[in-house]
Design a protein around this motif. Structure first.
Motif, short mmCIF file in Angstrom:
data_model
loop_
_atom_site.label_atom_id
_atom_site.label_comp_id
_atom_site.label_asym_id
_atom_site.label_seq_id
_atom_site.Cartn_x
_atom_site.Cartn_y
_atom_site.Cartn_z
N ARG A 32 0.83 -1.20 0.00
CA ARG A 32 0.00 0.00 0.00
C ARG A 32 0.87 1.26 0.00
O ARG A 32 1.97 1.27 0.54
N ARG A 33 0.34 2.32 -0.61
CA ARG A 33 1.03 3.62 -0.65
C ARG A 33 0.09 4.67 -0.06
O ARG A 33 -0.32 5.62 -0.71
N ARG A 34 -0.22 4.52 1.23
CA ARG A 34 -1.23 5.38 1.86
C ARG A 34 -0.80 6.85 1.88
O ARG A 34 -1.63 7.74 1.70
N ARG A 35 0.49 7.10 2.11
CA ARG A 35 0.94 8.49 2.13
C ARG A 35 0.67 9.17 0.79
O ARG A 35 0.23 10.33 0.74
N SER A 36 0.93 8.45 -0.30
CA SER A 36 0.68 8.99 -1.63
C SER A 36 -0.80 9.33 -1.80
O SER A 36 -1.15 10.38 -2.35
N TYR A 37 -1.67 8.46 -1.31
CA TYR A 37 -3.11 8.72 -1.44
C TYR A 37 -3.57 9.85 -0.53
O TYR A 37 -4.45 10.64 -0.91
N PHE A 38 -3.00 9.96 0.65
CA PHE A 38 -3.38 11.07 1.53
C PHE A 38 -3.01 12.41 0.90
O PHE A 38 -3.74 13.40 1.05
N VAL A 39 -1.89 12.44 0.18
CA VAL A 39 -1.52 13.66 -0.55
C VAL A 39 -2.57 13.95 -1.62
O VAL A 39 -3.00 15.10 -1.80
N LYS A 40 -2.99 12.92 -2.34
CA LYS A 40 -4.03 13.09 -3.38
C LYS A 40 -5.33 13.57 -2.75
O LYS A 40 -6.02 14.44 -3.31
N PHE A 41 -5.71 13.01 -1.59
CA PHE A 41 -6.92 13.46 -0.92
C PHE A 41 -6.84 14.96 -0.62
O PHE A 41 -7.80 15.71 -0.86
N ALA A 42 -5.71 15.38 -0.08
CA ALA A 42 -5.54 16.78 0.31
C ALA A 42 -5.58 17.70 -0.91
O ALA A 42 -6.23 18.76 -0.88
N VAL A 43 -4.87 17.31 -1.96
CA VAL A 43 -4.83 18.14 -3.17
C VAL A 43 -6.22 18.25 -3.78
O VAL A 43 -6.68 19.34 -4.16
N ASN A 44 -6.92 17.11 -3.89
CA ASN A 44 -8.26 17.13 -4.49
C ASN A 44 -9.23 17.96 -3.65
O ASN A 44 -10.07 18.68 -4.19
N ALA A 45 -9.13 17.83 -2.32
CA ALA A 45 -10.01 18.62 -1.45
C ALA A 45 -9.75 20.11 -1.62
O ALA A 45 -10.69 20.91 -1.68
N ALA A 46 -8.47 20.49 -1.74
CA ALA A 46 -8.12 21.89 -1.93
C ALA A 46 -8.64 22.39 -3.28
O ALA A 46 -9.18 23.51 -3.38
N LEU A 47 -8.49 21.58 -4.32
CA LEU A 47 -8.97 21.98 -5.65
C LEU A 47 -10.49 22.10 -5.67
O LEU A 47 -11.04 23.05 -6.27
#
Length: 344
Positions: A32-47
């Motif tokens: 699993r690459r959870r850190r990578s996905y948490f970054v994607k969650f944050a970026v998408n939420a900001a966008l």
């Protein structure tokens, strides 16, 4: 799109895939690459927040067309996360992935359960002429047999489907919304009460926000641009993966490795394409290892390609423009017999 011939190599059993799987696991590419996905969650939420904040600030302005285009991009990025959750790429737990999947589907107005069932059938039999729902599209034909069976207005659309392909994609978003509503209404999804509530909440919130801020004409234009471009972006993300690749005729069976590789196409382009296509540009690797985290696909690609070359398995990879050229050329060729007989 040609049919796959069942040659001697296709009769081999699962030993090839077992060998490839060992290589992939040795490189830790299924971790699993959870850190990578948490970054994607944050970026998408900001966008997403930035898009709707801009919508509120601009108010009644034709500049909202730009906001609609921006939100179409954001909604597609949210859909990519839902896709990854459906394949259990994010967490080990199915429940945790389903929570993420339902959440992201609700943000864009889709039924997660309907999409997941359809998508799993596609993965089980990609480009299978009888069993892949992704090549059973009423307004398009991917084989000569499908084209010959079209009637009425749909037959006319099929004649010119290459020219009409991108315009038709503007309706893809509407089609996704309606298919989800229909599946929930008919109780064809397991959590139909939950999904129904999420779909109603999305529609009510979306329409209330748009018509509260914009006058009716502006609101309708905003919705048309937003939903139309979202459909185009979604279609352009999924179309290069299998359309125009060989199909598997009814009754034919291939081993898992060849079934997935021979019917799929990768798209080159580096990290920009990785972002724009949500990792779906590594379609071969994704189909072989559906639960591989998105960030690992680019590392798996050269390993899979080298393995296929060593074992004489055709591995298709092209540029983004090349993939669309192949898709449109195939659609044009399939429609050709109907164009030749239109006056008869």
């Amino acid at each position: 799109m040609t049919s796959i011939d069942r040659g001697p190599a296709a009769t081999r059993h699962g030993t090839d895939f077992a060998e490839l799987s060992r290589v992939i696991r040795q490189h830790g590419l299924l971790d699993r690459r959870r850190r990578s996905y948490f970054v994607k969650f944050a970026v998408n939420a900001a966008l997403l927040a930035a898009g709707w904040a801009a919508f509120a600030v601009l108010g009644s302005s034709w500049w909202q067309i730009a906001t609609a285009a921006f939100l179409a991009l954001v909604h597609t990025q949210l859909a990519f996360i839902g896709h990854d959750a459906g394949h259990k790429q994010i967490f080990i737990s199915k429940r945790a992935n389903d929570v993420i999947g339902h959440l992201h589907a609700s943000l864009i107005g889709m039924s997660y359960g309907w999409w997941l069932g359809k998508h799993n059938r596609h993965h089980a039999n990609p480009n299978h002429e009888d069993e892949d729902p992704d090549i059973q599209i009423s307004v398009l034909a991917f084989t000569g047999e499908q084209a010959a069976a079209k009637r009425g207005v749909v037959r006319w659309l099929t004649r010119y489907q290459a020219v009409l392909f991108f315009p038709l994609l503007t309706l893809e978003g509407l089609g996704l919304h309606l298919a989800g509503v229909k599946a929930v209404w008919r109780r064809q999804v397991r959590a139909f009460w939950l999904e129904g509530a999420l779909l109603v909440a999305h529609a009510a919130g979306y329409l209330a926000a748009v018509f509260w801020v914009l006058p009716p004409l502006h609101a309708l234009v905003f919705i048309a641009v937003h939903q139309g471009l979202w459909g185009v972006y979604m279609g352009c993300s999924f179309a290069p993966n299998h359309k125009g690749m060989p199909t598997v005729p009814a009754g034919q069976r291939l081993d898992f490795l060849r079934k997935q590789v021979l019917t799929s196409r990768n798209v080159r382009g580096g990290r920009v394409v990785d972002f724009l296509l949500g990792g779906l540009n590594y379609q071969i690797e994704h189909h072989l290892f559906p639960n591989m985290p998105r960030a690992n696909l680019r590392h798996a690609q050269p390993l899979v390609q080298q393995f296929c070359v060593r074992n004489g398995i055709a591995y298709s990879q092209t540029s983004a423009l090349g993939s669309y050229r192949q898709v449109l050329s195939h659609l044009h060729a399939i429609g050709a017999p109907l164009r030749r007989t239109k006056g008869k």
